[in-house]
Design an enzyme around this catalytic site. Structure first.
Site, PDB file in Angstrom:
ATOM      1  N   LYS A 188       0.867  -1.195   0.000  1.00 47.88           N
ATOM      2  CA  LYS A 188       0.000   0.000   0.000  1.00 47.88           C
ATOM      3  C   LYS A 188       0.893   1.230   0.000  1.00 47.88           C
ATOM      4  O   LYS A 188       1.439   1.627   1.042  1.00 47.88           O
ATOM      5  CB  LYS A 188      -0.870  -0.018   1.260  1.00 47.88           C
ATOM      6  CG  LYS A 188      -2.238   0.604   1.119  1.00 47.88           C
ATOM      7  CD  LYS A 188      -2.249   2.068   0.814  1.00 47.88           C
ATOM      8  CE  LYS A 188      -2.227   2.985   2.002  1.00 47.88           C
ATOM      9  NZ  LYS A 188      -2.027   4.405   1.579  1.00 47.88           N
ATOM     10  N   GLY A 241       5.991   4.937   8.664  1.00 46.29           N
ATOM     11  CA  GLY A 241       5.176   6.140   8.624  1.00 46.29           C
ATOM     12  C   GLY A 241       5.195   6.822   9.968  1.00 46.29           C
ATOM     13  O   GLY A 241       6.145   6.648  10.749  1.00 46.29           O
ATOM     14  N   SER A 242       4.159   7.578  10.249  1.00 48.79           N
ATOM     15  CA  SER A 242       4.144   8.367  11.480  1.00 48.79           C
ATOM     16  C   SER A 242       3.856   7.480  12.695  1.00 48.79           C
ATOM     17  O   SER A 242       3.229   6.418  12.581  1.00 48.79           O
ATOM     18  CB  SER A 242       3.075   9.455  11.366  1.00 48.79           C
ATOM     19  OG  SER A 242       1.813   8.848  11.221  1.00 48.79           O
ATOM     20  N   THR A 243       4.287   7.942  13.833  1.00 44.42           N
ATOM     21  CA  THR A 243       4.044   7.204  15.072  1.00 44.42           C
ATOM     22  C   THR A 243       2.545   7.090  15.343  1.00 44.42           C
ATOM     23  O   THR A 243       2.061   6.048  15.795  1.00 44.42           O
ATOM     24  CB  THR A 243       4.787   7.905  16.230  1.00 44.42           C
ATOM     25  OG1 THR A 243       6.190   7.777  15.976  1.00 44.42           O
ATOM     26  CG2 THR A 243       4.457   7.289  17.574  1.00 44.42           C
ATOM     27  N   GLY A 246       1.232   4.415  13.054  1.00 47.27           N
ATOM     28  CA  GLY A 246       1.828   3.131  13.447  1.00 47.27           C
ATOM     29  C   GLY A 246       1.093   2.512  14.618  1.00 47.27           C
ATOM     30  O   GLY A 246       0.800   1.314  14.633  1.00 47.27           O
ATOM     31  N   GLU A 264       8.205   1.038  11.747  1.00 47.34           N
ATOM     32  CA  GLU A 264       9.278   2.031  11.632  1.00 47.34           C
ATOM     33  C   GLU A 264       8.581   3.386  11.630  1.00 47.34           C
ATOM     34  O   GLU A 264       7.822   3.690  10.710  1.00 47.34           O
ATOM     35  CB  GLU A 264      10.040   1.877  10.314  1.00 47.34           C
ATOM     36  CG  GLU A 264      10.796   0.589  10.172  1.00 47.34           C
ATOM     37  CD  GLU A 264      12.037   0.532  11.035  1.00 47.34           C
ATOM     38  OE1 GLU A 264      12.383   1.562  11.652  1.00 47.34           O
ATOM     39  OE2 GLU A 264      12.626  -0.553  11.101  1.00 47.34           O
ATOM     40  N   CYS A 298      12.938  10.441   8.186  1.00 42.87           N
ATOM     41  CA  CYS A 298      12.589  10.077   9.564  1.00 42.87           C
ATOM     42  C   CYS A 298      13.772  10.208  10.503  1.00 42.87           C
ATOM     43  O   CYS A 298      13.621  10.563  11.659  1.00 42.87           O
ATOM     44  CB  CYS A 298      12.048   8.664   9.606  1.00 42.87           C
ATOM     45  SG  CYS A 298      13.160   7.505   8.847  1.00 42.87           S
ATOM     46  N   GLU A 391       8.038  16.134  15.655  1.00 45.98           N
ATOM     47  CA  GLU A 391       8.624  15.849  14.340  1.00 45.98           C
ATOM     48  C   GLU A 391       7.980  16.790  13.314  1.00 45.98           C
ATOM     49  O   GLU A 391       6.782  16.714  13.062  1.00 45.98           O
ATOM     50  CB  GLU A 391       8.372  14.394  13.953  1.00 45.98           C
ATOM     51  CG  GLU A 391       9.090  14.025  12.679  1.00 45.98           C
ATOM     52  CD  GLU A 391       8.843  12.596  12.256  1.00 45.98           C
ATOM     53  OE1 GLU A 391       7.688  12.143  12.315  1.00 45.98           O
ATOM     54  OE2 GLU A 391       9.806  11.936  11.841  1.00 45.98           O
TER      55      GLU A 391
HETATM   56  P1  NAD Z   1       1.629   8.412   7.598  1.00 51.32           P
HETATM   57  O1  NAD Z   1       1.719   7.679   8.888  1.00 51.32           O
HETATM   58  O2  NAD Z   1       0.627   9.465   7.453  1.00 51.32           O
HETATM   59  O3  NAD Z   1       1.334   7.376   6.403  1.00 51.32           O
HETATM   60  C1  NAD Z   1       2.096   6.216   6.229  1.00 51.32           C
HETATM   61  C2  NAD Z   1       1.233   5.190   5.528  1.00 51.32           C
HETATM   62  O4  NAD Z   1       0.140   4.857   6.375  1.00 51.32           O
HETATM   63  C3  NAD Z   1       0.630   5.684   4.219  1.00 51.32           C
HETATM   64  O5  NAD Z   1       0.628   4.635   3.274  1.00 51.32           O
HETATM   65  C4  NAD Z   1      -0.780   6.058   4.615  1.00 51.32           C
HETATM   66  O6  NAD Z   1      -1.699   5.965   3.562  1.00 51.32           O
HETATM   67  C5  NAD Z   1      -1.084   5.032   5.680  1.00 51.32           C
HETATM   68  N1  NAD Z   1      -2.120   5.473   6.612  1.00 51.32           N
HETATM   69  C6  NAD Z   1      -2.408   6.758   6.962  1.00 51.32           C
HETATM   70  N2  NAD Z   1      -3.445   6.771   7.817  1.00 51.32           N
HETATM   71  C7  NAD Z   1      -3.811   5.483   8.021  1.00 51.32           C
HETATM   72  C8  NAD Z   1      -4.826   4.865   8.807  1.00 51.32           C
HETATM   73  N3  NAD Z   1      -5.690   5.564   9.563  1.00 51.32           N
HETATM   74  N4  NAD Z   1      -4.903   3.509   8.772  1.00 51.32           N
HETATM   75  C9  NAD Z   1      -4.058   2.799   8.012  1.00 51.32           C
HETATM   76  N5  NAD Z   1      -3.100   3.325   7.241  1.00 51.32           N
HETATM   77  C10 NAD Z   1      -2.974   4.663   7.245  1.00 51.32           C
HETATM   78  O7  NAD Z   1       3.102   8.904   7.313  1.00 51.32           O
HETATM   79  P2  NAD Z   1       3.603   9.785   6.085  1.00 51.32           P
HETATM   80  O8  NAD Z   1       3.108  11.163   6.297  1.00 51.32           O
HETATM   81  O9  NAD Z   1       3.306   9.088   4.813  1.00 51.32           O
HETATM   82  O10 NAD Z   1       5.187   9.738   6.287  1.00 51.32           O
HETATM   83  C11 NAD Z   1       5.842  10.551   7.189  1.00 51.32           C
HETATM   84  C12 NAD Z   1       6.133   9.787   8.463  1.00 51.32           C
HETATM   85  O11 NAD Z   1       6.844   8.583   8.166  1.00 51.32           O
HETATM   86  C13 NAD Z   1       7.018  10.561   9.400  1.00 51.32           C
HETATM   87  O12 NAD Z   1       6.531  10.470  10.708  1.00 51.32           O
HETATM   88  C14 NAD Z   1       8.355   9.835   9.290  1.00 51.32           C
HETATM   89  O13 NAD Z   1       9.165   9.952  10.411  1.00 51.32           O
HETATM   90  C15 NAD Z   1       7.938   8.439   9.045  1.00 51.32           C
HETATM   91  N6  NAD Z   1       9.017   7.672   8.408  1.00 51.32           N
HETATM   92  C16 NAD Z   1       9.685   6.748   9.165  1.00 51.32           C
HETATM   93  C17 NAD Z   1      10.731   6.032   8.626  1.00 51.32           C
HETATM   94  C18 NAD Z   1      11.481   5.017   9.438  1.00 51.32           C
HETATM   95  O14 NAD Z   1      12.121   4.150   8.863  1.00 51.32           O
HETATM   96  N7  NAD Z   1      11.430   5.073  10.754  1.00 51.32           N
HETATM   97  C19 NAD Z   1      11.082   6.225   7.292  1.00 51.32           C
HETATM   98  C20 NAD Z   1      10.373   7.171   6.540  1.00 51.32           C
HETATM   99  C21 NAD Z   1       9.333   7.885   7.122  1.00 51.32           C
END
Ligand code: NAD
Length: 487
Positions: A188, A241-243, A246, A264, A298, A391
């Site tokens: 996804k 993605g975001s905490t 997650g 992550e 991140c 962040e």
């Molecule tokens: P996000 O959490 O908004 O989205 C990540 C993924 O989750 C996307 O595919 C999104 O469609 C999906 N998602 C969003 N809401 C959801 C929900 N309610 N239910 C299920 N899935 C959902 O993050 P983002 O804005 O795409 O990316 C930025 C974040 O990612 C930052 O917090 C960054 O630190 C983190 N990040 C972490 C790493 C790592 O390896 N630790 C690497 C890159 C980015």
């Protein structure tokens, strides 16, 4: 692929094809509703993309399950290796197209996508393909009349939910080990950046990856992402993605089938600069660590902790590097950084810039045009300010002075995140001492944010658990089976 001109990329952009449908069971599948994918550098709609929901998720998981159960992938390590090696070659063949899809989609400089993200993705995939026939089980010492061994079995259907900051590369971090281990996958991509993942699915078919092994489900997080999170026939979710999001996946697993979840998540990484450091090198890398990819990293070193006596010199040296990160047209190889991923995100980052102006001393930047935010530096900050704790995920650096090593370590540790940290010093004993005291996933000494496929990447605390990259990632997509034979 490096060295291309603005004219080259503009001409390629004019004729590029945007894949719009989901990819399920080896073929494109259109969902009844769509979402607009927008180029954040221009505000133009690039394409209307399938917004998948529960129905498409069910279909993708069923395709992945069928492809897993009949062993077309899991039971054929030789073919698996060849197909993934071929896929790595195809990524390299189409590097320009993939780089441009990522750049148009999320605003990053195409120069960087072409030089770093796409070749890096191919290399990671190749590394995991090569691991397939080099990792095998163990024979157990037993009493006579017994024979026992332990083998690593693929988990089954893996859902990979990824962010937009490195669209293809984040997908490959998940797909490389999950597919190499013999799982089938539903990927996804983030709604901001679906194209390279969809193109990858087409390339996988060309590479000989059997139908159903890699399915791609574009859509909104609350719909497509949630549908995979709560799906009873998904065995594992691997998420970046975001905490905040997650944590939702932990709930999804709890309310469905207790699937494995690997997270992550975010970071607010400290960069500790001691007065005895090479301040020029520290300043150059501090900018790289905070502003590369417009700070949408991140593990970005967004908290610059500097020993008070070196603060002014470090700030002067740092200012001299800011021009290297001047925002510009992402297709122009001369641009420093590109646009932030979306108008909504740029608005959020601008909000933090305004907050910073009230909380601390603005040293550089602080201005924005549309979705382009200038590299911004705030000095005289405290670790309890919001710009030091939250962040921002944009080109904003918060500089916090300290006096002693103990104080620096206390500030570094005072965060909900624990993804990465850097230390700058010429004192060898201090380098060891401080590095050993930092409880984060990656410590870099006299450099920032180093990563390779051989080394695990991930964090402690609310940065998540489990590791991407390295053989640790391969192991996390398997479960051990012990077989005992008495004879
Ligand atoms: P996000 O959490 O908004 O989205 C990540 C993924 O989750 C996307 O595919 C999104 O469609 C999906 N998602 C969003 N809401 C959801 C929900 N309610 N239910 C299920 N899935 C959902 O993050 P983002 O804005 O795409 O990316 C930025 C974040 O990612 C930052 O917090 C960054 O630190 C983190 N990040 C972490 C790493 C790592 O390896 N630790 C690497 C890159 C980015």
């Amino acid at each position: 692929m490096t060295g291309q001109t603005l004219q080259h990329w503009t001409a390629l952009a004019a004729r590029i094809r945007f894949p719009e449908a989901a990819f399920i069971g080896g073929e494109p599948v259109s969902a009844p509703v769509t979402f607009a994918s927008v180029n954040p550098a221009t505000g133009k709609v690039l394409a209307e993309v399938s917004a998948c929901g529960t129905a498409e998720a069910d279909r993708a998981v069923a395709a992945a399950r069928a492809a897993f159960t009949d062993g077309r992938w899991s039971k054929r390590p030789g073919e698996r290796k060849q197909a993934l090696l071929r896929l790595a070659e195809l990524i390299e063949r189409d590097a320009g197209e993939l780089a441009l899809l990522d750049s148009l989609d999320m605003g990053k400089p195409v120069r960087e996508a072409a030089a770093v993200d796409i070749p890096g993705s191919a290399a990671i995939l190749r590394w995991y393909a090569e691991a397939i026939d080099k990792c095998y089980g163990q024979a157990v010492p037993t009493e006579p009349g017994n024979h026992a061994w332990v083998e690593a079995l693929p988990l089954g259907v893996v859902a990979a939910v990824v962010p937009w900051n490195y669209p293809l590369e984040m997908a490959i971090w998940k797909l490389g080990p999950a597919l190499a281990a013999g799982n089938t996958v539903v990927l996804k991509p983030a709604e901001q950046s679906p194209f390279s993942a969809l193109r990858l699915a087409e390339l996988a078919v060309e590479a000989g990856v059997p139908d159903g092994v890699l399915n791609v489900l574009p859509g909104l997080g609350e719909q497509a992402g949630r549908a995979l999170g709560v799906h009873p026939d998904v065995d594992c979710v691997t998420f970046t993605g975001s905490t905040e999001v997650g944590k939702l996946f932990l709930g999804y697993a709890a309310e469905s089938n207790a699937k494995q979840v690997w997270l992550e998540m975010g970071g607010k990484s400290p960069n500790l600069v001691f007065a005895d450091a090479d301040l020029e090198a520290a300043a150059a890398k501090a900018c790289f660590g905070a502003f590369y990819n417009a700070g949408q990293v991140c593990s970005a070193n967004t908290r610059l902790l500097v020993q008070r006596s070196a603060q002014e010199e470090l700030l002067d040296r740092l200012s001299a590097h800011l021009d290297e990160y001047r925002p510009g047209d992402p297709l122009d190889p001369a641009c420093g950084i590109g646009a932030l991923v979306s108008a909504e995100h740029a608005e959020r980052v601008r909000g933090y810039v305004e907050l910073g102006k009230r909380e601390a001393r603005l040293v550089a930047g602080g201005n924005a045009r549309d979705n382009f935010v200038a590299p911004t530096v705030f000095a005289g900050a405290h670790n309890d300010m919001r710009i030091a704790r939250e962040e921002i995920f944009g080109p904003v650096l918060t500089v916090i002075p300290f006096d002693t090593e103990e104080e620096a370590l206390a500030i570094a540790a005072d965060s909900r995140y624990a993804l990465a940290a850097s230390v700058w010093t010429t004192d060898l004993a201090r380098a060891h001492r401080v590095a050993d005291a930092l409880r984060v996933g990656t410590v870099s000494v006299n450099t920032v944010d180093v990563l390779t496929v051989q080394t695990p990447f991930g964090g402690f605390g609310e940065s998540g658990f489990g590791r991407d990259l390295s053989l640790h990632a391969l192991a996390k997509f398997t479960g051990q089976r012990t077989t005992w034979i008495s004879y």
